[in-house]
Design a protein around this motif. Structure first.
Motif, PDB file in Angstrom:
ATOM      1  N   UNK A 218      -8.394  18.944  16.857  1.00 13.36           N
ATOM      2  CA  UNK A 218      -7.287  18.141  17.358  1.00 13.36           C
ATOM      3  C   UNK A 218      -7.330  16.800  16.638  1.00 13.36           C
ATOM      4  N   UNK A 219      -6.197  16.390  16.052  1.00 13.04           N
ATOM      5  CA  UNK A 219      -6.139  15.125  15.313  1.00 13.04           C
ATOM      6  C   UNK A 219      -5.043  14.269  15.939  1.00 13.04           C
ATOM      7  N   UNK A 220      -5.452  13.203  16.592  1.00 17.05           N
ATOM      8  CA  UNK A 220      -4.516  12.305  17.267  1.00 17.05           C
ATOM      9  C   UNK A 220      -4.304  11.061  16.414  1.00 17.05           C
ATOM     10  N   UNK A 221      -3.064  10.663  16.208  1.00 14.45           N
ATOM     11  CA  UNK A 221      -2.761   9.446  15.465  1.00 14.45           C
ATOM     12  C   UNK A 221      -2.968   9.573  13.974  1.00 14.45           C
ATOM     13  N   UNK A 222      -2.599  10.704  13.409  1.00 14.02           N
ATOM     14  CA  UNK A 222      -2.837  10.960  11.987  1.00 14.02           C
ATOM     15  C   UNK A 222      -2.155   9.918  11.098  1.00 14.02           C
ATOM     16  N   UNK A 223      -0.984   9.451  11.479  1.00 11.03           N
ATOM     17  CA  UNK A 223      -0.260   8.452  10.684  1.00 11.03           C
ATOM     18  C   UNK A 223      -1.019   7.123  10.691  1.00 11.03           C
ATOM     19  N   UNK A 224      -1.541   6.729  11.843  1.00 11.71           N
ATOM     20  CA  UNK A 224      -2.325   5.483  11.928  1.00 11.71           C
ATOM     21  C   UNK A 224      -3.601   5.588  11.104  1.00 11.71           C
ATOM     22  N   UNK A 225      -4.285   6.714  11.203  1.00 17.79           N
ATOM     23  CA  UNK A 225      -5.549   6.883  10.484  1.00 17.79           C
ATOM     24  C   UNK A 225      -5.319   6.861   8.976  1.00 17.79           C
ATOM     25  N   UNK A 226      -4.315   7.589   8.512  1.00 14.77           N
ATOM     26  CA  UNK A 226      -4.040   7.672   7.073  1.00 14.77           C
ATOM     27  C   UNK A 226      -3.393   6.398   6.535  1.00 14.77           C
TER      28      UNK A 226
ATOM     29  N   UNK B 207     -12.764  13.478   5.007  1.00 14.97           N
ATOM     30  CA  UNK B 207     -13.461  13.329   6.274  1.00 14.97           C
ATOM     31  C   UNK B 207     -13.312  14.588   7.125  1.00 14.97           C
ATOM     32  N   UNK B 208     -12.089  15.076   7.240  1.00 14.46           N
ATOM     33  CA  UNK B 208     -11.833  16.275   8.052  1.00 14.46           C
ATOM     34  C   UNK B 208     -12.571  17.484   7.469  1.00 14.46           C
ATOM     35  N   UNK B 209     -12.534  17.641   6.162  1.00 16.65           N
ATOM     36  CA  UNK B 209     -13.256  18.747   5.527  1.00 16.65           C
ATOM     37  C   UNK B 209     -14.752  18.637   5.785  1.00 16.65           C
ATOM     38  N   UNK B 210     -15.282  17.425   5.740  1.00 15.16           N
ATOM     39  CA  UNK B 210     -16.704  17.216   6.007  1.00 15.16           C
ATOM     40  C   UNK B 210     -17.081  17.548   7.437  1.00 15.16           C
ATOM     41  N   UNK B 211     -16.244  17.148   8.380  1.00 13.33           N
ATOM     42  CA  UNK B 211     -16.495  17.458   9.793  1.00 13.33           C
ATOM     43  C   UNK B 211     -16.480  18.970  10.008  1.00 13.33           C
ATOM     44  N   UNK B 212     -15.521  19.642   9.401  1.00 12.22           N
ATOM     45  CA  UNK B 212     -15.410  21.097   9.542  1.00 12.22           C
ATOM     46  C   UNK B 212     -16.603  21.790   8.893  1.00 12.22           C
ATOM     47  N   UNK B 213     -17.053  21.265   7.761  1.00 16.52           N
ATOM     48  CA  UNK B 213     -18.183  21.870   7.047  1.00 16.52           C
ATOM     49  C   UNK B 213     -19.491  21.737   7.830  1.00 16.52           C
ATOM     50  N   UNK B 214     -19.538  20.820   8.787  1.00 22.83           N
ATOM     51  CA  UNK B 214     -20.750  20.603   9.569  1.00 22.83           C
ATOM     52  C   UNK B 214     -21.135  21.776  10.441  1.00 22.83           C
ATOM     53  N   UNK B 215     -20.185  22.622  10.804  1.00 27.65           N
ATOM     54  CA  UNK B 215     -20.447  23.805  11.627  1.00 27.65           C
ATOM     55  C   UNK B 215     -19.659  24.980  11.058  1.00 27.65           C
TER      56      UNK B 215
ATOM     57  N   UNK C  79     -16.199  19.328  24.018  1.00 29.46           N
ATOM     58  CA  UNK C  79     -15.372  18.929  22.873  1.00 29.46           C
ATOM     59  C   UNK C  79     -16.046  17.760  22.156  1.00 29.46           C
ATOM     60  N   UNK C  80     -16.282  17.929  20.865  1.00 28.84           N
ATOM     61  CA  UNK C  80     -16.880  16.854  20.076  1.00 28.84           C
ATOM     62  C   UNK C  80     -15.822  15.792  19.808  1.00 28.84           C
ATOM     63  N   UNK C  81     -16.086  14.567  20.231  1.00 31.33           N
ATOM     64  CA  UNK C  81     -15.156  13.450  20.073  1.00 31.33           C
ATOM     65  C   UNK C  81     -15.589  12.604  18.887  1.00 31.33           C
ATOM     66  N   UNK C  82     -14.642  12.329  17.973  1.00 24.61           N
ATOM     67  CA  UNK C  82     -14.946  11.510  16.796  1.00 24.61           C
ATOM     68  C   UNK C  82     -13.920  10.386  16.709  1.00 24.61           C
ATOM     69  N   UNK C  83     -14.408   9.152  16.701  1.00 23.25           N
ATOM     70  CA  UNK C  83     -13.578   7.961  16.548  1.00 23.25           C
ATOM     71  C   UNK C  83     -13.656   7.531  15.085  1.00 23.25           C
ATOM     72  N   UNK C  84     -12.572   7.706  14.344  1.00 23.82           N
ATOM     73  CA  UNK C  84     -12.581   7.411  12.908  1.00 23.82           C
ATOM     74  C   UNK C  84     -12.691   5.923  12.597  1.00 23.82           C
TER      75      UNK C  84
ATOM     76  N   UNK D 227     -13.242  20.121  18.129  1.00 23.58           N
ATOM     77  CA  UNK D 227     -13.374  18.768  17.596  1.00 23.58           C
ATOM     78  C   UNK D 227     -12.100  17.989  17.920  1.00 23.58           C
ATOM     79  N   UNK D 228     -12.258  16.772  18.402  1.00 19.66           N
ATOM     80  CA  UNK D 228     -11.130  15.888  18.701  1.00 19.66           C
ATOM     81  C   UNK D 228     -11.319  14.629  17.866  1.00 19.66           C
ATOM     82  N   UNK D 229     -10.397  14.386  16.915  1.00 15.68           N
ATOM     83  CA  UNK D 229     -10.483  13.254  16.003  1.00 15.68           C
ATOM     84  C   UNK D 229      -9.364  12.277  16.332  1.00 15.68           C
ATOM     85  N   UNK D 230      -9.708  11.005  16.495  1.00 15.06           N
ATOM     86  CA  UNK D 230      -8.724   9.961  16.753  1.00 15.06           C
ATOM     87  C   UNK D 230      -9.231   8.651  16.168  1.00 15.06           C
ATOM     88  N   UNK D 231      -8.451   7.596  16.294  1.00 17.24           N
ATOM     89  CA  UNK D 231      -8.838   6.317  15.704  1.00 17.24           C
ATOM     90  C   UNK D 231      -9.203   5.261  16.749  1.00 17.24           C
ATOM     91  N   UNK D 232      -9.511   5.686  17.952  1.00 17.68           N
ATOM     92  CA  UNK D 232      -9.927   4.762  19.004  1.00 17.68           C
ATOM     93  C   UNK D 232     -10.719   5.531  20.055  1.00 17.68           C
TER      94      UNK D 232
END
Length: 135
Positions: free
Chosen positions: A83-91, A68-76, A49-54, A33-38
């Motif tokens: 992979x979490x890119x831009x965690x400071x921007x997202x939070x 959100x991250x716990x929910x994504x992980x619980x999905x499978x 790789x599953x891409x998720x734009x927050x 899983x690849x999580x980012x804000x764009x």
């Protein structure tokens, strides 16, 4: 296990994270899983790789990001890499105020046997102890 990719803005952290994700595809047995804000980098990732734009989910704050991250992980049940890119921007918080978030990541990674890679925009000397211990 948690891994940190750090550096000042514009130092190529996202590219390093994308390269790490693509390299892990060869050995991965579970979901990635690849999580980012764009959408930047979306087409640079391997299709496995599953891409998720927050930005599509109106995540407001550290607690919402944790959920959100716990929910994504619980999905499978066979997730292996996150992979979490831009965690400071997202939070929407400076990394120095995100101790609870990193505590949650540590717990989730151990409980689910995940390798979680987080990208943080900060110089090494600016990283708080709760982040620098993962370098």
């Amino acid at each position: 296990m948690i891994k940190i990719i750090y550096g000042a803005k514009g130092t190529g952290k996202t590219k390093m994270m994308i390269d790490a994700a693509n390299a892990a595809v060869a050995d991965a047995k579970g979901h990635m899983i690849f999580i980012t804000d764009n959408k930047r980098g979306m087409y640079d990732l391997e299709r496995e790789i599953r891409f998720i734009d927050t930005s599509e989910y109106d995540i407001a704050g550290e607690a919402a990001l944790c959920g959100f991250i716990k929910g994504v992980i619980a999905g499978n049940h066979d997730n292996e890499y996150v992979f979490i890119d831009g965690v400071v921007r997202i939070a929407g918080k400076p990394v120095q105020e995100m101790a609870a978030f990193f505590y949650m990541l540590d717990k989730v990674s151990k409980t689910n046997n995940l390798v979680i890679t987080v990208c943080v925009s900060a110089a090494k000397e600016e990283l708080p102890d709760f982040v620098s211990k993962y370098i």
